[in-house]
Design a protein around this motif. Structure first.
Motif, PDB file in Angstrom:
ATOM      1  N   GLY A 134       0.804  -1.216   0.000  1.00  0.00           N
ATOM      2  CA  GLY A 134       0.000   0.000   0.000  1.00  0.00           C
ATOM      3  C   GLY A 134       0.833   1.260   0.000  1.00  0.00           C
ATOM      4  O   GLY A 134       0.628   2.164  -0.810  1.00  0.00           O
ATOM      5  N   VAL A 135       1.804   1.328   0.916  1.00  0.00           N
ATOM      6  CA  VAL A 135       2.656   2.510   0.991  1.00  0.00           C
ATOM      7  C   VAL A 135       3.635   2.545  -0.178  1.00  0.00           C
ATOM      8  O   VAL A 135       3.960   3.617  -0.701  1.00  0.00           O
ATOM      9  CB  VAL A 135       3.414   2.543   2.332  1.00  0.00           C
ATOM     10  CG1 VAL A 135       4.366   3.729   2.384  1.00  0.00           C
ATOM     11  CG2 VAL A 135       2.432   2.612   3.486  1.00  0.00           C
ATOM     12  N   GLY A 136       4.098   1.373  -0.602  1.00  0.00           N
ATOM     13  CA  GLY A 136       5.023   1.318  -1.733  1.00  0.00           C
ATOM     14  C   GLY A 136       4.407   1.831  -3.011  1.00  0.00           C
ATOM     15  O   GLY A 136       5.056   2.522  -3.800  1.00  0.00           O
ATOM     16  N   ILE A 137       3.141   1.499  -3.241  1.00  0.00           N
ATOM     17  CA  ILE A 137       2.429   1.998  -4.421  1.00  0.00           C
ATOM     18  C   ILE A 137       2.330   3.515  -4.375  1.00  0.00           C
ATOM     19  O   ILE A 137       2.542   4.205  -5.377  1.00  0.00           O
ATOM     20  CB  ILE A 137       1.034   1.351  -4.502  1.00  0.00           C
ATOM     21  CG1 ILE A 137       1.157  -0.113  -4.925  1.00  0.00           C
ATOM     22  CG2 ILE A 137       0.133   2.112  -5.463  1.00  0.00           C
ATOM     23  CD1 ILE A 137      -0.126  -0.896  -4.815  1.00  0.00           C
ATOM     24  N   LEU A 138       1.995   4.032  -3.198  1.00  0.00           N
ATOM     25  CA  LEU A 138       1.909   5.488  -3.037  1.00  0.00           C
ATOM     26  C   LEU A 138       3.251   6.141  -3.331  1.00  0.00           C
ATOM     27  O   LEU A 138       3.331   7.118  -4.088  1.00  0.00           O
ATOM     28  CB  LEU A 138       1.461   5.823  -1.620  1.00  0.00           C
ATOM     29  CG  LEU A 138       1.576   7.283  -1.188  1.00  0.00           C
ATOM     30  CD1 LEU A 138       0.687   8.174  -2.042  1.00  0.00           C
ATOM     31  CD2 LEU A 138       1.213   7.438   0.290  1.00  0.00           C
TER      32      LEU A 138
END
Length: 352
Positions: A197-201
């Protein structure tokens, strides 16, 4: 006929090839590498380090402001600073006529949203299956009583058996570091859902940061754009930093949030450095640059739209039982902080 009836205008010829970058204020352009490095790194690292610090004693209200302010920044970035430039780039007069026959920027944005949704769906199902084997449950949407949004800053996993002491959870400190202790739940498979989730952001933000660095290096309106981007990158750093700060990882992975913040801080300066090195040949308005920046901006817009509307809006507010059951004052503070971040970032879109 009189000449005054047919005034002549100096129309700048369209440059769709290489070159055309400005050399004005070259020393200031070099200095911008380090100034933006400091601004963006400070914005991204502050939430991460403040969450872990035992001596900063940052009031929780201040940290919450930075967190929700950053969420608003992310949403405004998606629409104003990514989708709008993507539409503009893919409608450039330098492109072939076929590019104007279909709204490719919007289609790419839509494609990005669905791809991110499918990736998260697969990761969630995989993580849930792993947890089921361990006798654990993962309430991603916070539907259980008293639960939090797993994708938001209050995310957590719970055991199928009730906790032994629920009173401990209600004792919250006014300082953020006292609530920032990382707990080892005995299972680490849900790390994938958090990191994805954070990596995509971060992936979407990093692409955007490199592109604006390239543009800043050769733009003719450098001074105005430079001032705006200092604030732009700092605010955006708060947004990504607040996501990284609340990752619940085992101690051996405690370096991941810091690394993510450092990577974000480096991206725009790297883009500026590349742009300065290639200023004689790089033209941000060229055919190739318009296609590349338009496609990447549109894809990044979809990433940040999904993250902002699903992960931040829905999971932090609608599906967050703690937030929905909180006082009107706390809810108004959170929504007001988010609206302020969104408004300021949208206002910066007038110049950059």
């Amino acid at each position: 006929m009189d000449d005054h009836l047919h005034p002549s205008f100096d129309i700048e010829p369209l440059n769709c090839g290489s070159g055309g970058g400005s050399d004005a204020d070259f020393n200031l352009r070099i200095a911008s590498i380090f100034i933006i490095l400091v601004g963006s790194s400070t914005g991204a690292l502050f939430p991460v380090l403040a969450k872990r610090s035992s001596w900063l004693h940052v009031p929780k209200g201040v940290f919450d402001f930075a967190k929700y302010f950053g969420s608003g920044v992310i949403i405004a970035t998606a629409f104003i600073h990514l989708l709008a430039p993507g539409l503009e780039a893919l409608s450039s007069p330098c492109l072939a006529e076929g590019w104007s026959e279909y709204p490719y920027a919007l289609a790419l944005c839509l494609l990005s949203i669905f791809v991110i949704f499918i990736v998260e769906l697969i990761a969630f199902r995989w993580g849930t299956a792993k947890l089921a084997k361990l006798g654990k449950a993962h309430d991603a949407h916070g539907h259980s009583l008293g639960s939090h949004a797993a994708h938001g800053p209050e995310g957590f996993e719970q055991s199928l058996t009730p906790p032994k002491n629920e009173k401990v959870a209600s004792q919250a400190s006014s300082d953020i570091e006292s609530s920032g202790e990382i707990h080892d739940h005995g299972f680490e498979d849900t790390i994938s859902t958090q990191v994805i989730g954070v990596g995509i952001l971060e992936f979407g933000v990093v692409l955007h940061s490199v592109l604006i660095g390239l543009t800043l290096a050769v733009d003719e309106n450098f001074k105005i754009l430079f001032i705006v981007l200092v604030f732009h990158q700092t605010f955006e750093g708060l947004g990504i930093g607040s996501r990284l700060a609340y990752l619940e990882l085992p101690r051996r992975f405690s370096w991941v949030p810091v690394a993510g913040a450092v990577i974000y801080g480096l991206t725009t300066p790297i883009g500026i450095a590349i742009g300065l090195a290639a200023r004689a040949s790089y033209n941000p308005g060229s055919t190739t640059a318009s296609i590349v920046s338009g496609v990447l901006d549109s894809l990044s817009a979809g990433i940040l739209m999904y993250t902002g509307l699903v992960e931040l809006f829905a999971h932090e507010f609608l599906f967050n039982k703690e937030m929905m059951n909180s006082s009107n004052a706390k809810l108004a503070y959170a929504v007001g902080s988010m609206c302020l971040g969104c408004a300021l970032m949208a206002l910066l879109g007038k110049w950059a």
